[in-house]
Design a protein around this motif. Structure first.
Motif: not given
Length: 303
Positions: A63-64, A83, A88, A90, A187, A274-275
């Protein structure tokens, strides 16, 4: 004269009974899986790269990463922005990498690729993917080894799209036994984890045609020590994506832009959401010289 190859590189064709799997060297991606002539994953053409990240493996994060920025021991790291529409980074660092073949046989293939130190991620890692096909199922083992002198943060994931090709995907029922979902901002970066509600409550199954979201799920239920996420046809046939306990998150992307189909469903096993490089949720650290492995697979039931 050089013989042209598919855009996604070398294809490894695995066969077991009536099942056939194709694995590409680009991103060690699952290009296709058919059982008794019925495709149970989305695919792409020879002249194309994996549409929507179809089948690719994700390391050292899925993911991001928000803005491509995170902090390592108090020092800001800046990853390439892959991205641009959301600003981002990704799907890790191997999406456009060709894996080399370590071993291959009639029903198995082992591929690996290195993540070299670079701006935003100053670590040297080796990612190995092992695909094993039987008549009953496909098993994928992802292994990450740290070749660096320092501990490295990481998470793993995969991006398969599931289907039962003789039934429109929108007519299938999706079941994900998850008690929580990850809410995100504009986002697609997580803001909080909340109980599932509405169309996101997939515990008793929902028709894919009624769904439209791009969401990670947490607090996953287990069956015999592993997570199972199921697409079921009206006639009772099904395809299950299972993952071991390390894949504590499942990201579901219901796409309306996958080429050639009205709807496509990516069910993505992830060891972190993500993150994770910023939040720390699910993030692991791999000691110098250490290795980590996790396993997931796809099991059709089409009889």
């Amino acid at each position: 004269m050089v013989t042209p190859r598919p855009a996604s590189g070398i294809n490894h064709i695995l066969r077991a009974g009536s099942s056939t799997v194709v694995v590409s060297s680009l991103a060690a991606a699952l290009r296709s899986y058919e059982c008794d002539g019925v495709a149970v994953t989305e695919t792409w053409g020879d002249g194309d790269i994996p549409a929507g990240g179809a089948g690719i493996l994700l390391a050292p994060w899925p993911n991001r990463v928000a803005g491509g920025r995170w902090s390592l021991h108090g020092e800001e790291q800046r990853l390439d922005i892959t991205e641009p529409s959301r600003g981002n980074a990704i799907h890790g660092l191997l999406r456009n990498t060709g894996y080399r073949t370590v071993d291959a046989g009639a029903a198995h293939a082992v591929l690996e690729a290195e993540i070299f130190p670079q701006h935003g991620y100053p670590f040297h890692l080796l990612h190995r993917a092992t695909y094993e096909l039987t008549e009953e199922q496909l098993t994928v083992t992802q292994e990450l080894t740290n070749l660096s002198p320092d501990a490295a943060p990481f998470a793993l994931g995969a991006h398969p799209y599931l289907k039962i090709s003789d039934v429109p995907t929108e007519e299938l029922t999706l079941t994900v036994r998850a008690d929580e979902m990850v809410e995100t901002d504009d986002r697609a970066i997580p803001t909080r984890t909340v109980p599932v509600t509405g169309q996101h409550d997939l515990r008793n199954g929902r028709r894919v045609g009624d769904l439209r979201f791009d969401t990670a799920f947490a607090s996953l239920g287990t069956v015999d020590g592993r997570h199972e996420h199921v697409l079921t046809a009206p006639d009772g046939r099904s395809v299950t994506l299972w993952a071991d306990a390390s894949f504590a998150y499942a990201h579901v992307y219901v796409s309306t832009v996958y080429p050639g189909v009205a709807k496509a469903v990516a069910i993505e096993p992830m060891t972190a959401p993500a993150d994770a490089f910023n939040s720390g949720a699910g993030l692991r650290w791999l000691d110098a010289g250490g290795s980590f492995s996790a396993r997931w697979g796809i099991r059709p039931a089409l009889g």
